[in-house]
Design an enzyme around this catalytic site. Structure first.
Site, mmCIF file in Angstrom:
data_model
loop_
_atom_site.group_PDB
_atom_site.id
_atom_site.type_symbol
_atom_site.label_atom_id
_atom_site.label_comp_id
_atom_site.label_asym_id
_atom_site.label_seq_id
_atom_site.Cartn_x
_atom_site.Cartn_y
_atom_site.Cartn_z
ATOM 1 N N SER A 47 44.915 14.368 54.171
ATOM 2 C CA SER A 47 44.099 15.192 55.056
ATOM 3 C C SER A 47 44.291 16.686 54.863
ATOM 4 O O SER A 47 43.462 17.478 55.313
ATOM 5 C CB SER A 47 44.392 14.836 56.521
ATOM 6 O OG SER A 47 45.781 14.941 56.798
ATOM 7 N N ASP A 327 45.776 20.792 65.368
ATOM 8 C CA ASP A 327 46.141 19.610 66.156
ATOM 9 C C ASP A 327 47.624 19.322 65.916
ATOM 10 O O ASP A 327 48.368 20.201 65.491
ATOM 11 C CB ASP A 327 45.236 18.413 65.829
ATOM 12 C CG ASP A 327 45.257 18.037 64.345
ATOM 13 O OD1 ASP A 327 46.228 18.407 63.643
ATOM 14 O OD2 ASP A 327 44.327 17.370 63.879
ATOM 15 N N HIS A 330 47.892 19.300 61.672
ATOM 16 C CA HIS A 330 47.142 20.081 60.694
ATOM 17 C C HIS A 330 46.980 21.539 61.113
ATOM 18 O O HIS A 330 46.688 21.829 62.282
ATOM 19 C CB HIS A 330 45.747 19.466 60.506
ATOM 20 C CG HIS A 330 45.767 18.020 60.179
ATOM 21 N ND1 HIS A 330 45.615 17.033 61.134
ATOM 22 C CD2 HIS A 330 45.940 17.382 58.999
ATOM 23 C CE1 HIS A 330 45.684 15.850 60.559
ATOM 24 N NE2 HIS A 330 45.890 16.036 59.265
#
Length: 357
Positions: A47, A327, A330
């Site tokens: 991610s 978050d 990240h």
């Protein structure tokens, strides 16, 4: 005919939307890395690098992801741009097209000249195979599967050997393989043994990418896992015990990169990008560095969550630019920009030889 024209326009807008480009970090024009910068970027990993490969069920496609860039959710795990975008900008190319989008649009390109021309233009910058939530051992399209996709693309003669020779691969590993450790590995010897397995498989993947024709392969060191908001002790204090795992991983990684260069009779075919030091330096510039901007309203929810009635179950800070983390895992776009602006990251990008052991 009208359907084809409409689809061409839609596809062009979609490609431009996902691969939008502007200069993000000012760089010296006489940089040795820029003088020999690759013309294409191939991306693998998780991610931190994914720009939209996961399907629409992923929370990266939910509000409020993408609010800063491109303005709506677009599959990036941030409020805006991620590592891949900044790396592409450093190389002065557009963000590479996601493999998922290429695979979808390719079905129609053979019967649509305008779409094929648009695809050809986007493919000049490389391709992104990274999937959020993956690692070397995970069940989602893990790194091995991603390289399978890359090999499939090469078998379609999308890229020539000379194009690969002037390209670069970036491999992101941000720790998904270590999420299974909680409660399973309790001793230092067990942690070292597992980290060695992760890095050994990672090294196999790096060597495979190189053997497919990419002459420059970069991989990031593991960020300080104990400083992620989900692991940090407070908004200003990391969990040093968890950070030991990052230290172990990075030691094995540097050894592996050193060996890979020896095996290929080079000092710089494989390089490490020092994400660990860059994170530590960048977070120090924020007031509450380990506080996430977007969080769930309770432990059962996370950023982007909605309840059965469609009501949002998360809160967002007033100004994401004041937060390093978007978050619990990240960085924000501002956080990633801070990472790329650190001396550690700039030196990593410009290095001509791997980190010394």
């Amino acid at each position: 005919m009208e359907t084809h024209n409409y689809f061409s326009i839609f596809s062009f807008l979609l490609l431009s939307f996902v691969s939008g480009h502007q200069q993000l970090v000012q760089l010296p024009t006489d940089s040795p890395a820029l003088a020999m910068r690759p013309k294409k970027l191939f991306v693998f990993g998780d991610s931190y690098a994914d720009t939209g490969n996961l399907d629409f069920q992923a929370y990266s496609w939910n509000d409020p992801y993408g609010t800063t860039f491109p303005g709506v959710p677009a599959g990036r795990f941030s409020n805006g741009r991620v590592f891949t975008d900044f790396l592409a900008d450093y190389l002065k190319i557009k963000t590479p097209l996601s493999y998922t989008l290429w695979a979808f649009l390719q079905r129609y390109a053979n019967t649509n000249i305008q779409l094929q021309q648009c695809l050809d233009e986007e493919l000049t910058y490389g391709m992104n195979f990274a999937y959020g939530g993956t690692g070397v051992f995970t069940e989602r399209p893990n790194m091995t599967t991603q390289i399978d996709y890359f090999e499939y693309v090469l078998n379609q003669s999308v890229y020539t050997e000379s194009e690969l020779n002037s390209s670069m691969a970036f491999v992101s590993l941000a720790g998904n393989d270590y999420t299974i450790l909680k409660g399973l590995y309790e001793t230092l010897d067990q942690l070292e043994s597992y980290a060695k397995k992760v890095v050994d498989q990672l090294a196999i993947n790096l060597k495979r990418i190189y053997n497919l024709g990419v002459m420059k392969v970069a991989v990031n060191t593991l960020e300080p896992l104990g400083c992620l908001p989900e692991n940090a002790i407070t908004f200003q204090e990391c969990n040093r015990t968890i950070n030991v795992l990052s230290d172990i991983h990075n030691l094995y990684l540097r050894e592996a990169v050193y060996k890979l260069n020896n095996e290929t009779d080079s000092t710089s075919n494989f390089v490490t990008l020092d994400l660990y030091t860059a994170f530590n330096t960048a977070t120090a510039t924020f007031e509450n560095p380990y506080e996430a901007c977007c969080v769930g309203t309770s432990s059962e929810y996370s950023c982007g969550s909605v309840d059965a009635n469609g009501e949002r179950q998360y809160t967002v800070c007033d100004d994401p630019n004041m937060s390093f983390f978007w978050d619990l895992d990240h960085p924000t776009q501002r956080g990633w920009k801070a990472v790329f602006s650190t001396p550690a990251m700039q030196e990593s990008l410009e290095q001509k030889s791997p980190s010394k052991i």
